[in-house]
Motif scaffolding. Structure first.
Motif, PDB file in Angstrom:
ATOM      1  N   MET A  80    -128.658  38.805  32.990  1.00 63.70           N
ATOM      2  CA  MET A  80    -128.046  39.514  32.362  1.00 63.70           C
ATOM      3  C   MET A  80    -127.025  39.281  32.170  1.00 63.70           C
ATOM      4  O   MET A  80    -126.464  40.275  31.190  1.00 63.70           O
ATOM      5  CB  MET A  80    -128.380  41.093  33.478  1.00 63.70           C
ATOM      6  CG  MET A  80    -130.322  41.232  33.965  1.00 63.70           C
ATOM      7  SD  MET A  80    -130.080  42.715  34.917  1.00 63.70           S
ATOM      8  CE  MET A  80    -129.354  42.236  36.060  1.00 63.70           C
ATOM      9  N   THR A  81    -126.402  38.919  32.565  1.00 65.76           N
ATOM     10  CA  THR A  81    -125.186  38.556  32.255  1.00 65.76           C
ATOM     11  C   THR A  81    -124.306  37.599  30.902  1.00 65.76           C
ATOM     12  O   THR A  81    -124.030  38.573  30.109  1.00 65.76           O
ATOM     13  CB  THR A  81    -124.321  37.580  32.758  1.00 65.76           C
ATOM     14  OG1 THR A  81    -123.797  38.225  34.757  1.00 65.76           O
ATOM     15  CG2 THR A  81    -122.269  37.382  32.532  1.00 65.76           C
ATOM     16  N   TYR A  82    -125.320  37.203  31.117  1.00 64.28           N
ATOM     17  CA  TYR A  82    -125.618  35.879  29.505  1.00 64.28           C
ATOM     18  C   TYR A  82    -126.263  37.191  27.584  1.00 64.28           C
ATOM     19  O   TYR A  82    -124.910  37.779  27.271  1.00 64.28           O
ATOM     20  CB  TYR A  82    -126.505  35.180  29.077  1.00 64.28           C
ATOM     21  CG  TYR A  82    -126.426  34.212  29.315  1.00 64.28           C
ATOM     22  CD1 TYR A  82    -125.356  33.624  29.390  1.00 64.28           C
ATOM     23  CD2 TYR A  82    -127.289  33.072  29.971  1.00 64.28           C
ATOM     24  CE1 TYR A  82    -124.585  32.035  29.776  1.00 64.28           C
ATOM     25  CE2 TYR A  82    -127.422  31.791  31.267  1.00 64.28           C
ATOM     26  CZ  TYR A  82    -125.829  31.248  30.865  1.00 64.28           C
ATOM     27  OH  TYR A  82    -126.126  29.616  30.708  1.00 64.28           O
ATOM     28  N   TRP A  83    -126.862  38.355  28.162  1.00 65.90           N
ATOM     29  CA  TRP A  83    -127.257  39.523  27.815  1.00 65.90           C
ATOM     30  C   TRP A  83    -126.038  40.257  27.173  1.00 65.90           C
ATOM     31  O   TRP A  83    -126.249  40.206  26.069  1.00 65.90           O
ATOM     32  CB  TRP A  83    -128.746  39.760  27.626  1.00 65.90           C
ATOM     33  CG  TRP A  83    -129.913  39.452  27.488  1.00 65.90           C
ATOM     34  CD1 TRP A  83    -130.831  39.594  25.812  1.00 65.90           C
ATOM     35  CD2 TRP A  83    -130.145  37.532  27.301  1.00 65.90           C
ATOM     36  NE1 TRP A  83    -132.348  38.709  25.808  1.00 65.90           N
ATOM     37  CE2 TRP A  83    -131.293  37.825  26.514  1.00 65.90           C
ATOM     38  CE3 TRP A  83    -130.098  36.763  28.602  1.00 65.90           C
ATOM     39  CZ2 TRP A  83    -131.515  36.966  26.425  1.00 65.90           C
ATOM     40  CZ3 TRP A  83    -130.218  35.589  27.889  1.00 65.90           C
ATOM     41  CH2 TRP A  83    -131.622  35.182  27.289  1.00 65.90           C
ATOM     42  N   SER A  84    -126.158  40.629  28.189  1.00 66.98           N
ATOM     43  CA  SER A  84    -125.128  41.882  28.143  1.00 66.98           C
ATOM     44  C   SER A  84    -123.489  41.464  27.625  1.00 66.98           C
ATOM     45  O   SER A  84    -122.874  42.114  26.819  1.00 66.98           O
ATOM     46  CB  SER A  84    -124.505  42.419  29.715  1.00 66.98           C
ATOM     47  OG  SER A  84    -124.075  41.643  30.792  1.00 66.98           O
ATOM     48  N   ASN A  85    -122.631  40.232  27.950  1.00 66.07           N
ATOM     49  CA  ASN A  85    -121.641  39.644  27.496  1.00 66.07           C
ATOM     50  C   ASN A  85    -122.312  39.462  25.581  1.00 66.07           C
ATOM     51  O   ASN A  85    -121.096  39.756  24.605  1.00 66.07           O
ATOM     52  CB  ASN A  85    -121.562  38.327  27.510  1.00 66.07           C
ATOM     53  CG  ASN A  85    -120.989  38.122  28.893  1.00 66.07           C
ATOM     54  OD1 ASN A  85    -120.894  39.253  29.246  1.00 66.07           O
ATOM     55  ND2 ASN A  85    -120.873  37.466  29.395  1.00 66.07           N
ATOM     56  N   ALA A 131    -124.299  41.311  24.015  1.00 66.20           N
ATOM     57  CA  ALA A 131    -124.447  42.633  23.491  1.00 66.20           C
ATOM     58  C   ALA A 131    -122.657  43.361  23.277  1.00 66.20           C
ATOM     59  O   ALA A 131    -122.997  43.911  22.422  1.00 66.20           O
ATOM     60  CB  ALA A 131    -125.253  43.627  24.645  1.00 66.20           C
ATOM     61  N   LYS A 132    -122.173  43.307  24.120  1.00 65.66           N
ATOM     62  CA  LYS A 132    -120.596  43.746  23.871  1.00 65.66           C
ATOM     63  C   LYS A 132    -119.995  42.963  22.805  1.00 65.66           C
ATOM     64  O   LYS A 132    -118.922  43.912  22.515  1.00 65.66           O
ATOM     65  CB  LYS A 132    -120.075  43.324  24.848  1.00 65.66           C
ATOM     66  CG  LYS A 132    -120.226  43.771  26.492  1.00 65.66           C
ATOM     67  CD  LYS A 132    -120.022  44.349  27.396  1.00 65.66           C
ATOM     68  CE  LYS A 132    -120.808  44.877  28.597  1.00 65.66           C
ATOM     69  NZ  LYS A 132    -119.746  43.851  30.159  1.00 65.66           N
TER      70      LYS A 132
END
Length: 168
Positions: free
Chosen positions: A77-82, A84-85
């Motif tokens: 989730m950290t990889y994906w949210s980074n 996305a941001k």
């Protein structure tokens, strides 16, 4: 793989590839015990934080992810949210127990292998399999097609007889 090549060649935006290898216990599809890797769709639980209704999707209403799966989920989730941001999975937050996810280029073809213990950077994903689909199989079909055309030509030139018809 073909689509990733098209994407990386057709854009200036960074492309990132991954291979999910963690063998999670909650599978989307039935997975035989002898399969030692993850199955198609197994990354969905960790990507979405195990927050969706498993009964509707997996047909299992009592599934609780292991501590290992929860830690994997936090990392993913950290990889994906980074991404996305910022368009970069490595920034702004440091990925817990993660690796730096390299940009996928046609030259290096580096990708991130995501697993429980430690992620790793590798390159040329499925290169042997791609060789089979791109070159070996088409060559085989071409050879079969050539033999078929050759056989029909030879048989008509060497006295082939049609059923219930004249012979040449």
């Amino acid at each position: 793989m073909e689509l990733s090549q098209l994407h990386v060649n057709g854009t200036n935006a960074g492309s990132y590839m991954y291979n999910f290898r963690a063998r999670v216990k909650g599978h989307i599809y039935p997975t035989p015990s002898w399969v030692k890797q993850s199955n198609h769709g197994d990354e969905l639980g960790p990507v979405f934080g195990y927050n969706f209704r498993y009964n509707k999707i997996l047909g299992i209403s009592t599934y609780k992810p292991t501590m290992e799966e929860q830690q994997l989920s936090l990392k993913i989730m950290t990889y994906w949210s980074n991404f996305a941001k910022t368009g970069n999975p490595n920034e702004p937050m440091i990925v817990p127990a993660g690796n730096v996810w390299p940009i996928y280029t046609p030259e290096s073809q580096e990708y991130l292998t995501v697993d429980f213990e430690e992620d790793s950077v590798q390159n040329f994903m499925y290169v042997r399999e791609l060789e089979f689909w791109r070159r070996t199989l088409p060559t085989f079909f071409d050879a079969v097609d050539q033999k078929s055309r050759f056989s029909s030509t030879v048989s008509s030139e060497t006295g082939y007889c049609e059923k219930d018809g004249p012979c040449n």
